[in-house]
Design a protein around this motif. Sequence first.
Motif, PDB file in Angstrom:
ATOM      1  N   ILE A  86       0.926  -1.127   0.013  1.00  0.00           N
ATOM      2  CA  ILE A  86      -0.033   0.030  -0.080  1.00  0.00           C
ATOM      3  C   ILE A  86       0.828   1.240   0.194  1.00  0.00           C
ATOM      4  O   ILE A  86       0.574   2.115  -0.867  1.00  0.00           O
ATOM      5  CB  ILE A  86      -1.037   0.007   1.165  1.00  0.00           C
ATOM      6  CG1 ILE A  86      -2.081  -1.142   1.068  1.00  0.00           C
ATOM      7  CG2 ILE A  86      -1.775   1.357   1.066  1.00  0.00           C
ATOM      8  CD1 ILE A  86      -2.781  -1.027   0.037  1.00  0.00           C
ATOM      9  N   THR A  87       1.816   1.049   0.921  1.00  0.00           N
ATOM     10  CA  THR A  87       2.818   2.563   0.738  1.00  0.00           C
ATOM     11  C   THR A  87       3.543   2.651  -0.439  1.00  0.00           C
ATOM     12  O   THR A  87       4.204   3.715  -0.634  1.00  0.00           O
ATOM     13  CB  THR A  87       3.804   2.424   2.120  1.00  0.00           C
ATOM     14  OG1 THR A  87       4.531   1.260   1.815  1.00  0.00           O
ATOM     15  CG2 THR A  87       2.941   2.419   3.239  1.00  0.00           C
ATOM     16  N   PRO A 146       2.262   6.429  -3.849  1.00  0.00           N
ATOM     17  CA  PRO A 146       2.894   7.354  -4.678  1.00  0.00           C
ATOM     18  C   PRO A 146       2.595   7.244  -6.059  1.00  0.00           C
ATOM     19  O   PRO A 146       3.027   8.387  -6.515  1.00  0.00           O
ATOM     20  CB  PRO A 146       4.546   7.224  -4.417  1.00  0.00           C
ATOM     21  CG  PRO A 146       4.574   6.276  -3.019  1.00  0.00           C
ATOM     22  CD  PRO A 146       3.048   5.560  -2.960  1.00  0.00           C
ATOM     23  N   LEU A 147       2.314   6.415  -6.378  1.00  0.00           N
ATOM     24  CA  LEU A 147       1.827   6.261  -8.061  1.00  0.00           C
ATOM     25  C   LEU A 147       0.688   7.230  -8.282  1.00  0.00           C
ATOM     26  O   LEU A 147       0.893   7.668  -9.523  1.00  0.00           O
ATOM     27  CB  LEU A 147       1.475   4.872  -8.548  1.00  0.00           C
ATOM     28  CG  LEU A 147       2.493   3.819  -8.621  1.00  0.00           C
ATOM     29  CD1 LEU A 147       1.871   2.594  -9.018  1.00  0.00           C
ATOM     30  CD2 LEU A 147       3.223   4.241  -9.585  1.00  0.00           C
ATOM     31  N   VAL A 148      -0.138   7.552  -7.434  1.00  0.00           N
ATOM     32  CA  VAL A 148      -1.051   8.634  -7.953  1.00  0.00           C
ATOM     33  C   VAL A 148      -0.545   9.792  -7.915  1.00  0.00           C
ATOM     34  O   VAL A 148      -0.769  10.773  -8.625  1.00  0.00           O
ATOM     35  CB  VAL A 148      -2.166   8.655  -6.450  1.00  0.00           C
ATOM     36  CG1 VAL A 148      -3.260   9.689  -7.018  1.00  0.00           C
ATOM     37  CG2 VAL A 148      -2.823   7.210  -6.329  1.00  0.00           C
ATOM     38  N   ILE A 149       0.495  10.308  -7.072  1.00  0.00           N
ATOM     39  CA  ILE A 149       1.060  11.695  -7.147  1.00  0.00           C
ATOM     40  C   ILE A 149       1.979  11.536  -8.409  1.00  0.00           C
ATOM     41  O   ILE A 149       1.871  12.689  -9.230  1.00  0.00           O
ATOM     42  CB  ILE A 149       2.205  11.790  -6.042  1.00  0.00           C
ATOM     43  CG1 ILE A 149       1.274  11.811  -4.646  1.00  0.00           C
ATOM     44  CG2 ILE A 149       2.939  13.204  -6.173  1.00  0.00           C
ATOM     45  CD1 ILE A 149       1.904  11.854  -3.499  1.00  0.00           C
ATOM     46  N   VAL A 150       2.661  10.557  -8.826  1.00  0.00           N
ATOM     47  CA  VAL A 150       3.635  10.397  -9.898  1.00  0.00           C
ATOM     48  C   VAL A 150       2.933  10.514 -11.305  1.00  0.00           C
ATOM     49  O   VAL A 150       3.299  10.707 -12.405  1.00  0.00           O
ATOM     50  CB  VAL A 150       4.407   8.977  -9.955  1.00  0.00           C
ATOM     51  CG1 VAL A 150       5.264   8.890 -11.197  1.00  0.00           C
ATOM     52  CG2 VAL A 150       5.388   9.234  -8.605  1.00  0.00           C
ATOM     53  N   SER A 151       1.439  10.038 -11.294  1.00  0.00           N
ATOM     54  CA  SER A 151       0.657   9.960 -12.417  1.00  0.00           C
ATOM     55  C   SER A 151       0.612  11.321 -13.041  1.00  0.00           C
ATOM     56  O   SER A 151       0.300  11.524 -14.239  1.00  0.00           O
ATOM     57  CB  SER A 151      -0.726   9.449 -12.069  1.00  0.00           C
ATOM     58  OG  SER A 151      -1.339  10.477 -11.356  1.00  0.00           O
ATOM     59  N   LYS A 152       0.623  12.545 -12.311  1.00  0.00           N
ATOM     60  CA  LYS A 152       0.911  13.765 -12.891  1.00  0.00           C
ATOM     61  C   LYS A 152       2.157  14.153 -13.835  1.00  0.00           C
ATOM     62  O   LYS A 152       2.008  14.814 -14.509  1.00  0.00           O
ATOM     63  CB  LYS A 152       0.277  14.728 -12.080  1.00  0.00           C
ATOM     64  CG  LYS A 152      -0.834  14.605 -11.345  1.00  0.00           C
ATOM     65  CD  LYS A 152      -1.031  15.646 -10.180  1.00  0.00           C
ATOM     66  CE  LYS A 152      -2.377  15.592  -9.677  1.00  0.00           C
ATOM     67  NZ  LYS A 152      -2.540  16.523  -8.627  1.00  0.00           N
ATOM     68  N   LEU A 153       2.958  13.308 -13.394  1.00  0.00           N
ATOM     69  CA  LEU A 153       4.591  13.607 -13.986  1.00  0.00           C
ATOM     70  C   LEU A 153       4.674  12.643 -15.263  1.00  0.00           C
ATOM     71  O   LEU A 153       5.427  12.947 -16.230  1.00  0.00           O
ATOM     72  CB  LEU A 153       5.616  13.419 -13.073  1.00  0.00           C
ATOM     73  CG  LEU A 153       5.499  14.220 -11.848  1.00  0.00           C
ATOM     74  CD1 LEU A 153       6.805  13.762 -10.821  1.00  0.00           C
ATOM     75  CD2 LEU A 153       5.585  15.719 -12.225  1.00  0.00           C
ATOM     76  N   ILE A 154       4.089  11.558 -15.345  1.00  0.00           N
ATOM     77  CA  ILE A 154       4.360  10.496 -16.486  1.00  0.00           C
ATOM     78  C   ILE A 154       2.956  10.369 -17.032  1.00  0.00           C
ATOM     79  O   ILE A 154       1.852  10.442 -16.683  1.00  0.00           O
ATOM     80  CB  ILE A 154       4.828   9.094 -16.037  1.00  0.00           C
ATOM     81  CG1 ILE A 154       3.884   8.394 -14.879  1.00  0.00           C
ATOM     82  CG2 ILE A 154       6.204   9.442 -15.452  1.00  0.00           C
ATOM     83  CD1 ILE A 154       4.583   7.167 -14.336  1.00  0.00           C
ATOM     84  N   THR A 155       2.998   9.574 -18.366  1.00  0.00           N
ATOM     85  CA  THR A 155       1.953   9.257 -18.957  1.00  0.00           C
ATOM     86  C   THR A 155       0.921   8.356 -18.460  1.00  0.00           C
ATOM     87  O   THR A 155       1.519   7.654 -17.337  1.00  0.00           O
ATOM     88  CB  THR A 155       2.287   8.789 -20.325  1.00  0.00           C
ATOM     89  OG1 THR A 155       2.937   7.482 -20.315  1.00  0.00           O
ATOM     90  CG2 THR A 155       3.036   9.455 -21.256  1.00  0.00           C
ATOM     91  N   ALA A 203       0.602   0.977 -16.349  1.00  0.00           N
ATOM     92  CA  ALA A 203       1.253  -0.392 -16.404  1.00  0.00           C
ATOM     93  C   ALA A 203       1.879  -1.026 -15.411  1.00  0.00           C
ATOM     94  O   ALA A 203       2.213  -2.033 -15.011  1.00  0.00           O
ATOM     95  CB  ALA A 203       2.117  -0.297 -17.911  1.00  0.00           C
ATOM     96  N   THR A 204       2.641   0.223 -14.708  1.00  0.00           N
ATOM     97  CA  THR A 204       3.652  -0.124 -13.420  1.00  0.00           C
ATOM     98  C   THR A 204       2.606  -0.582 -12.311  1.00  0.00           C
ATOM     99  O   THR A 204       2.867  -1.485 -11.641  1.00  0.00           O
ATOM    100  CB  THR A 204       4.148   1.108 -12.969  1.00  0.00           C
ATOM    101  OG1 THR A 204       4.774   1.832 -14.197  1.00  0.00           O
ATOM    102  CG2 THR A 204       5.095   1.128 -11.790  1.00  0.00           C
ATOM    103  N   GLY A 205       1.409   0.167 -12.064  1.00  0.00           N
ATOM    104  CA  GLY A 205       0.617  -0.220 -10.928  1.00  0.00           C
ATOM    105  C   GLY A 205       0.001  -1.725 -11.452  1.00  0.00           C
ATOM    106  O   GLY A 205      -0.132  -2.485 -10.309  1.00  0.00           O
ATOM    107  N   ILE A 206      -0.382  -1.799 -12.346  1.00  0.00           N
ATOM    108  CA  ILE A 206      -0.827  -3.356 -12.838  1.00  0.00           C
ATOM    109  C   ILE A 206       0.152  -4.270 -12.528  1.00  0.00           C
ATOM    110  O   ILE A 206      -0.169  -5.661 -12.063  1.00  0.00           O
ATOM    111  CB  ILE A 206      -1.780  -3.099 -14.088  1.00  0.00           C
ATOM    112  CG1 ILE A 206      -2.850  -2.554 -14.210  1.00  0.00           C
ATOM    113  CG2 ILE A 206      -1.891  -4.821 -14.738  1.00  0.00           C
ATOM    114  CD1 ILE A 206      -3.569  -2.363 -15.427  1.00  0.00           C
ATOM    115  N   PHE A 207       1.202  -3.989 -13.167  1.00  0.00           N
ATOM    116  CA  PHE A 207       2.408  -5.047 -13.015  1.00  0.00           C
ATOM    117  C   PHE A 207       2.688  -5.222 -11.516  1.00  0.00           C
ATOM    118  O   PHE A 207       2.885  -6.570 -11.084  1.00  0.00           O
ATOM    119  CB  PHE A 207       3.512  -4.339 -13.596  1.00  0.00           C
ATOM    120  CG  PHE A 207       4.687  -5.314 -13.694  1.00  0.00           C
ATOM    121  CD1 PHE A 207       4.637  -6.613 -14.466  1.00  0.00           C
ATOM    122  CD2 PHE A 207       5.870  -5.291 -12.998  1.00  0.00           C
ATOM    123  CE1 PHE A 207       5.834  -7.534 -14.168  1.00  0.00           C
ATOM    124  CE2 PHE A 207       6.999  -6.112 -12.798  1.00  0.00           C
ATOM    125  CZ  PHE A 207       6.924  -7.265 -13.549  1.00  0.00           C
TER     126      PHE A 207
END
Length: 117
Positions: free
Chosen positions: A71-72, A76-85, A91-95
């Motif tokens: 979970i931790t 951060p993927l939510v925050i990084v989602s604004k910086l990357i496509t 794909a990173t989250g699902i993997f």
Amino acid sequence: MLIMVAMVLFVFFLSLAVMLISSLLAKKAIRDREKCSPFECGFDPKGSARLPFSLRFFLIAIIFLIFDVEITLLLPLVIVSKLITAHTWAATGIFFLLILLIGLYHEWNQGALEWSV
């Protein structure tokens, strides 16, 4: 700068005053032996340290820690989602979730999640 030092000192003295007042007004209870002894996960601290430990409990605790760390790492993927496509983020989250689900299936298949004795 002077205002910040004054605010830090104010907060320090305010918290010191609150702790002093609470210790003066606190109800003084008679201390007995059980309340003063440390509590370590249900083990008697004065007993033998060589008691058997449940391996099932240990495995469940490790699995809980793995999913807690997961979970931790996903937040951060939510925050990084604004910086990357969006494709890279998804794909990173699902993997990552796929690896964890395969691990969970393996633990379930091996019987690590069964609590029966």
